[in-house]
Design a protein around this motif. Structure first.
Motif, PDB file in Angstrom:
ATOM      1  N   LEU A   1       3.711  15.857   0.112  1.00  0.00           N
ATOM      2  CA  LEU A   1       2.543  15.076   0.206  1.00  0.00           C
ATOM      3  C   LEU A   1       2.741  13.470  -0.079  1.00  0.00           C
ATOM      4  O   LEU A   1       2.305  12.558   0.501  1.00  0.00           O
ATOM      5  CB  LEU A   1       1.595  15.487  -1.023  1.00  0.00           C
ATOM      6  CG  LEU A   1       0.730  16.754  -0.435  1.00  0.00           C
ATOM      7  CD1 LEU A   1      -0.042  17.240  -1.759  1.00  0.00           C
ATOM      8  CD2 LEU A   1       0.116  16.393   0.732  1.00  0.00           C
ATOM      9  N   VAL A   2       3.729  13.241  -0.979  1.00  0.00           N
ATOM     10  CA  VAL A   2       4.127  11.967  -1.615  1.00  0.00           C
ATOM     11  C   VAL A   2       4.620  11.272  -0.367  1.00  0.00           C
ATOM     12  O   VAL A   2       4.471   9.985   0.223  1.00  0.00           O
ATOM     13  CB  VAL A   2       5.236  12.080  -2.396  1.00  0.00           C
ATOM     14  CG1 VAL A   2       5.622  10.563  -2.839  1.00  0.00           C
ATOM     15  CG2 VAL A   2       4.652  12.675  -3.948  1.00  0.00           C
ATOM     16  N   THR A   3       5.643  11.950   0.528  1.00  0.00           N
ATOM     17  CA  THR A   3       6.083  11.270   1.835  1.00  0.00           C
ATOM     18  C   THR A   3       5.081  10.971   2.621  1.00  0.00           C
ATOM     19  O   THR A   3       5.008   9.727   3.431  1.00  0.00           O
ATOM     20  CB  THR A   3       7.145  12.407   2.687  1.00  0.00           C
ATOM     21  OG1 THR A   3       8.229  12.591   1.451  1.00  0.00           O
ATOM     22  CG2 THR A   3       7.869  11.634   3.633  1.00  0.00           C
TER      23      THR A   3
ATOM     24  N   THR B   1       4.116   7.015   3.977  1.00  0.00           N
ATOM     25  CA  THR B   1       3.964   6.765   5.528  1.00  0.00           C
ATOM     26  C   THR B   1       2.511   6.349   6.125  1.00  0.00           C
ATOM     27  O   THR B   1       2.897   5.583   6.790  1.00  0.00           O
ATOM     28  CB  THR B   1       4.560   8.115   6.421  1.00  0.00           C
ATOM     29  OG1 THR B   1       5.611   8.647   5.767  1.00  0.00           O
ATOM     30  CG2 THR B   1       4.676   7.728   7.746  1.00  0.00           C
ATOM     31  N   LEU B   2       1.674   6.907   5.766  1.00  0.00           N
ATOM     32  CA  LEU B   2       0.328   6.476   6.212  1.00  0.00           C
ATOM     33  C   LEU B   2      -0.026   5.299   5.570  1.00  0.00           C
ATOM     34  O   LEU B   2      -0.619   4.459   6.288  1.00  0.00           O
ATOM     35  CB  LEU B   2      -0.908   7.784   5.920  1.00  0.00           C
ATOM     36  CG  LEU B   2      -0.827   9.105   6.606  1.00  0.00           C
ATOM     37  CD1 LEU B   2      -1.799  10.012   5.987  1.00  0.00           C
ATOM     38  CD2 LEU B   2      -0.851   8.932   7.955  1.00  0.00           C
ATOM     39  N   GLY B   3       0.451   5.011   4.219  1.00  0.00           N
ATOM     40  CA  GLY B   3      -0.056   3.779   3.610  1.00  0.00           C
ATOM     41  C   GLY B   3       0.921   2.574   4.603  1.00  0.00           C
ATOM     42  O   GLY B   3       0.124   1.545   4.283  1.00  0.00           O
ATOM     43  N   TYR B   4       1.989   3.022   5.171  1.00  0.00           N
ATOM     44  CA  TYR B   4       2.662   1.925   5.935  1.00  0.00           C
ATOM     45  C   TYR B   4       2.264   1.629   7.162  1.00  0.00           C
ATOM     46  O   TYR B   4       1.808   0.717   7.603  1.00  0.00           O
ATOM     47  CB  TYR B   4       4.168   2.270   5.751  1.00  0.00           C
ATOM     48  CG  TYR B   4       5.035   0.944   6.271  1.00  0.00           C
ATOM     49  CD1 TYR B   4       5.493   0.065   5.451  1.00  0.00           C
ATOM     50  CD2 TYR B   4       5.263   0.665   7.757  1.00  0.00           C
ATOM     51  CE1 TYR B   4       6.005  -1.047   5.848  1.00  0.00           C
ATOM     52  CE2 TYR B   4       6.013  -0.334   8.186  1.00  0.00           C
ATOM     53  CZ  TYR B   4       6.630  -1.284   7.255  1.00  0.00           C
ATOM     54  OH  TYR B   4       6.973  -2.200   7.584  1.00  0.00           O
ATOM     55  N   ALA B   5       1.994   3.051   7.936  1.00  0.00           N
ATOM     56  CA  ALA B   5       1.552   3.003   9.298  1.00  0.00           C
ATOM     57  C   ALA B   5       0.065   2.141   9.383  1.00  0.00           C
ATOM     58  O   ALA B   5      -0.097   2.003  10.283  1.00  0.00           O
ATOM     59  CB  ALA B   5       1.777   4.345   9.833  1.00  0.00           C
ATOM     60  N   GLY B   6      -0.708   2.687   8.620  1.00  0.00           N
ATOM     61  CA  GLY B   6      -2.073   2.378   8.832  1.00  0.00           C
ATOM     62  C   GLY B   6      -2.434   0.953   9.070  1.00  0.00           C
ATOM     63  O   GLY B   6      -3.004   0.648  10.118  1.00  0.00           O
ATOM     64  N   PRO B   7      -1.941   0.038   7.885  1.00  0.00           N
ATOM     65  CA  PRO B   7      -2.300  -1.378   8.390  1.00  0.00           C
ATOM     66  C   PRO B   7      -1.576  -1.964   9.653  1.00  0.00           C
ATOM     67  O   PRO B   7      -2.002  -2.939  10.331  1.00  0.00           O
ATOM     68  CB  PRO B   7      -1.493  -2.205   7.051  1.00  0.00           C
ATOM     69  CG  PRO B   7      -1.768  -1.163   6.069  1.00  0.00           C
ATOM     70  CD  PRO B   7      -1.398   0.246   6.871  1.00  0.00           C
ATOM     71  N   VAL B   8      -0.342  -1.707   9.859  1.00  0.00           N
ATOM     72  CA  VAL B   8       0.490  -2.113  11.075  1.00  0.00           C
ATOM     73  C   VAL B   8      -0.136  -1.479  12.340  1.00  0.00           C
ATOM     74  O   VAL B   8      -0.047  -2.432  13.443  1.00  0.00           O
ATOM     75  CB  VAL B   8       2.006  -1.987  11.137  1.00  0.00           C
ATOM     76  CG1 VAL B   8       2.408  -2.775   9.917  1.00  0.00           C
ATOM     77  CG2 VAL B   8       2.172  -0.404  10.948  1.00  0.00           C
TER      78      VAL B   8
ATOM     79  N   GLY C   1       0.678   7.254  -6.699  1.00  0.00           N
ATOM     80  CA  GLY C   1      -0.677   7.712  -7.008  1.00  0.00           C
ATOM     81  C   GLY C   1      -0.486   9.006  -6.622  1.00  0.00           C
ATOM     82  O   GLY C   1      -0.693  10.021  -7.602  1.00  0.00           O
ATOM     83  N   VAL C   2      -0.139   9.708  -5.469  1.00  0.00           N
ATOM     84  CA  VAL C   2       0.112  10.968  -5.162  1.00  0.00           C
ATOM     85  C   VAL C   2       1.179  11.746  -6.405  1.00  0.00           C
ATOM     86  O   VAL C   2       1.001  12.663  -6.844  1.00  0.00           O
ATOM     87  CB  VAL C   2       0.674  11.226  -3.832  1.00  0.00           C
ATOM     88  CG1 VAL C   2       0.727  12.917  -3.330  1.00  0.00           C
ATOM     89  CG2 VAL C   2      -0.342  10.975  -2.731  1.00  0.00           C
ATOM     90  N   MET C   3       2.097  11.039  -6.536  1.00  0.00           N
ATOM     91  CA  MET C   3       3.269  11.446  -7.437  1.00  0.00           C
ATOM     92  C   MET C   3       2.533  11.687  -8.902  1.00  0.00           C
ATOM     93  O   MET C   3       2.779  12.787  -9.673  1.00  0.00           O
ATOM     94  CB  MET C   3       4.389  10.540  -7.619  1.00  0.00           C
ATOM     95  CG  MET C   3       5.397  10.784  -8.420  1.00  0.00           C
ATOM     96  SD  MET C   3       6.568  11.909  -7.758  1.00  0.00           S
ATOM     97  CE  MET C   3       7.283  10.879  -6.772  1.00  0.00           C
TER      98      MET C   3
ATOM     99  N   LEU D   1       1.008  -1.104  -0.188  1.00  0.00           N
ATOM    100  CA  LEU D   1       0.117   0.190   0.045  1.00  0.00           C
ATOM    101  C   LEU D   1       0.872   1.310  -0.079  1.00  0.00           C
ATOM    102  O   LEU D   1       0.480   1.957  -0.808  1.00  0.00           O
ATOM    103  CB  LEU D   1      -0.817  -0.076   1.238  1.00  0.00           C
ATOM    104  CG  LEU D   1      -2.109   1.024   1.430  1.00  0.00           C
ATOM    105  CD1 LEU D   1      -2.769   1.176   0.035  1.00  0.00           C
ATOM    106  CD2 LEU D   1      -2.661   1.022   2.495  1.00  0.00           C
ATOM    107  N   SER D   2       2.056   1.297   0.792  1.00  0.00           N
ATOM    108  CA  SER D   2       2.760   2.482   0.802  1.00  0.00           C
ATOM    109  C   SER D   2       3.298   2.997  -0.585  1.00  0.00           C
ATOM    110  O   SER D   2       3.132   4.174  -0.992  1.00  0.00           O
ATOM    111  CB  SER D   2       3.996   2.284   1.669  1.00  0.00           C
ATOM    112  OG  SER D   2       4.873   3.157   1.863  1.00  0.00           O
ATOM    113  N   PRO D   3       4.045   1.991  -1.224  1.00  0.00           N
ATOM    114  CA  PRO D   3       4.403   2.634  -2.753  1.00  0.00           C
ATOM    115  C   PRO D   3       3.227   3.038  -3.662  1.00  0.00           C
ATOM    116  O   PRO D   3       3.391   3.718  -4.448  1.00  0.00           O
ATOM    117  CB  PRO D   3       5.247   1.737  -3.094  1.00  0.00           C
ATOM    118  CG  PRO D   3       4.922   0.447  -2.527  1.00  0.00           C
ATOM    119  CD  PRO D   3       4.383   0.780  -1.172  1.00  0.00           C
TER     120      PRO D   3
END
Length: 288
Positions: free
Chosen positions: A48-50, A54-61, A31-33, A24-26
């Protein structure tokens, strides 16, 4: 913080969340890029890309750790105590990571100090395509860890040696085939997709392809040492290998230029692989 939570999930057997986060993170960052940054690469857009990555990685875990019932200490004093204990537990890994980076990540800085931007560009044009393949041994080493742990828990030294050798042979042969393919076809593929921009780096690329199997074996053997709780022995090996490689790069470049600089890279890798192999073989008869 998110990576730490992901490691806790893996340690508790919850591997789906870290896998989802890795995907999900990349995807969110890309997508934002494509939507906001492609036509207007401003600092805000890159921020915004960063944030998206970060949210894409942090959310699921984060969701997974809540399901596992993971909670932090309630009082600030316990937070301080917990961080102090964590620092005491992980400092060997931090030093290990730092010296591990000296095997590769310092090359551009070192070349810039020894020569100029032209040498840096020439070297990195070839090396970055090799570096992109380092995920292969990481995948194999990660997949082999359960078997290594099971073998280490057994009381049969022969079974431990057999498991260690079987995975090492398969990994070494597979990555050697990748290196042969890169040696034969890599320059043509690079020229096809990148044109004359890499013309001056083709010979160096062919020289660097054997980094893949050697470094792959090093990653695997290092993982095997960790499963046997030999982190401090691994730390010593990585420090020696990094310093040997760094010294050889500086001396080699001063005497013969970029070609000898690459020999220094190989020397560091070989010291790492041989050191891990020797330490493992010496300790296989001891209890895990």
């Amino acid at each position: 913080g998110a990576i730490l939570l992901g490691a806790i999930c893996i340690g508790r057997g919850e591997i789906l969340a870290p896998v989802t986060a890795r995907i999900l993170s990349p995807v969110l960052a890309l997508g934002v890029m494509l939507v906001w940054v492609r036509n207007d690469p401003t600092l805000v857009g890159l921020a915004l890309v960063t944030v998206a990555a970060t949210l894409g990685y942090a959310g699921p875990v984060w969701v997974a750790t809540q399901k596992l019932g993971l909670r932090g200490p309630a009082r600030p004093s316990r937070w301080i105590s917990g961080w102090r204990q964590l620092a005491g537990d992980v400092w060997p890994y931090l030093v290990l990571f730092f010296f591990g980076q000296l095997l590769f990540r310092s090359d551009s800085v070192l070349l810039k100090w020894l020569a100029d931007e032209a040498h840096v560009a020439h070297y990195m044009r070839a090396f970055k395509w090799i570096e992109g393949l380092f995920f292969l041994p990481h995948v194999v080493a990660s997949a082999a860890i359960p078997a290594l742990v099971a073998a280490g828990d057994s009381d049969d030294p022969k079974a431990q040696k057999r498991t260690l050798l079987q995975v090492a042979v398969v990994l070494g042969c597979a990555l050697s085939l990748v290196a042969v393919g890169l040696h034969l076809l890599g320059p043509a593929i690079l020229s096809l997709f990148l044109g004359e921009a890499v013309a001056d780096s083709r010979a160096l690329f062919v020289t660097l392809v054997w980094v893949v199997p050697i470094h792959g074996l090093g990653i695997y053997l290092a993982a095997a040492l960790v499963t046997r709780r030999q982190e401090r022995a691994l730390l010593g090996i990585v420090v020696v290998a990094s310093l040997c490689g760094l010294t050889a790069k500086v001396i080699g470049f001063a005497l013969m230029g970029t070609t000898a600089f690459v020999w220094g890279l190989y020397l560091g890798l070989l010291v790492h692989v041989l050191g891990c192999a020797w330490c493992l073989w010496r300790r296989l008869d001891s209890p895990a």
